[in-house]
Design an enzyme around this catalytic site. Structure first.
Site, PDB file in Angstrom:
ATOM      1  N   THR A 160       0.840  -1.192   0.000  1.00 57.88           N
ATOM      2  CA  THR A 160       0.000   0.000   0.000  1.00 57.88           C
ATOM      3  C   THR A 160       0.877   1.244   0.000  1.00 57.88           C
ATOM      4  OG1 THR A 160      -1.666  -1.203   1.269  1.00 57.88           O
ATOM      5  CG2 THR A 160      -1.895   1.190   1.163  1.00 57.88           C
ATOM      6  N   ASP A 165       5.224  -3.497  10.933  1.00 59.28           N
ATOM      7  CA  ASP A 165       3.865  -3.019  10.656  1.00 59.28           C
ATOM      8  C   ASP A 165       3.102  -2.735  11.943  1.00 59.28           C
ATOM      9  OD1 ASP A 165       3.962  -5.781  11.201  1.00 59.28           O
ATOM     10  OD2 ASP A 165       2.080  -6.160  10.131  1.00 59.28           O
TER      11      ASP A 165
END
Length: 255
Positions: A13, A109
């Protein structure tokens, strides 16, 4: 402009920030292997499609949980943007102290999500990410990452159903009209979605209960997070761009 890149197990992304404002996002699949030239050209084309000229990108920051991607992606950023990207990892200032037994086991993340939630909403905050795995991470009032829970994501559970049970079909993951399912597809949808809702509510309650923290803000992100957030009062905020915002906040700390 700042280009933020979140390399997940399913998708990569991208987010573009101008003066700390997110102006556009786009994605590409992670599992397709690409050369550095393919990454570079694809990223430039997607930027152009979003009316952004590649030469306006001045900095890049990357968080990745897929090591195999990083050599080609890093090389692409250097070759096509003439930028050495900031890579979230040891030695990078995040604003989050990891106080678990083995800090190195916490994925970048999850640290980025924690940094985003803590920067936006303060602490204590419980951060959920409904991605390939569903993760629940608790950050205290001082910005310390104190605990995390990892569970199979909704898509992993769905894939296990139709791959390991010969008569069960592939289905679209969505909330059925009723939990009182009367045929196969809606029964699978009910099990997956309501099962995730039940898991979310129980884990949230137990983590807050055992921590003893008060006034915990519960923040969710991830592709399927909206489905769950719309069906439970356990989640206070759903922010689909939390990871990209976390990357932007971490980049600002390096300055």
């Amino acid at each position: 402009m700042l280009l933020t890149i979140d390399v997940g197990n399913t998708n990569i992304t991208f987010g573009v920030f101008e003066n700390k404002t997110l102006v556009t996002t786009f994605r590409m699949t992670t599992k397709q292997l690409r050369t550095s030239d393919e990454y570079g050209i694809d990223i430039l084309e997607m930027l152009e499609h979003n009316k952004i000229i590649g030469t306006t990108v001045q900095d890049v920051i990357i968080a990745s949980v897929v090591p195999d991607v990083m050599h080609s992606l890093n090389s692409a950023i250097i070759k096509y943007f003439d930028i050495t990207p900031v890579i979230v990892g040891p030695g990078i200032k995040t604003g989050i102290r990891v106080v678990t037994e083995n800090p190195k086991q916490i994925g970048s993340d999850r640290i980025v999500d924690a940094a985003g939630a803590y920067s936006l909403y303060g602490g204590p905050v419980l951060v959920m990410d409904f991605g390939t795995a569903t993760t629940y991470d608790l950050v205290d009032a001082s910005g310390a990452f104190v605990a995390g829970v990892t569970a199979p994501g909704i898509r992993i559970s769905a894939k296990a159903l139709w791959e390991d049970a010969a008569k069960l079909p592939k289905i679209e993951i969505q909330k059925p009209n009723s939990i009182l399912a009367q045929e196969t597809i809606s029964s699978m949808q009910a099990g997956l979605v309501y099962g995730q809702i039940g898991q979310t509510e129980y884990i949230t309650r137990k983590m807050i209960e055992e921590s003893g923290y008060e006034n915990v803000k519960v923040v969710a992100t991830g592709g399927l997070g909206r489905i769950i957030a719309n069906e439970t009062d356990s989640i206070d905020i759903y922010d689909p761009n939390l990871t990209l915002l976390g990357l932007m906040f971490i980049y600002e700390k390096q300055k």
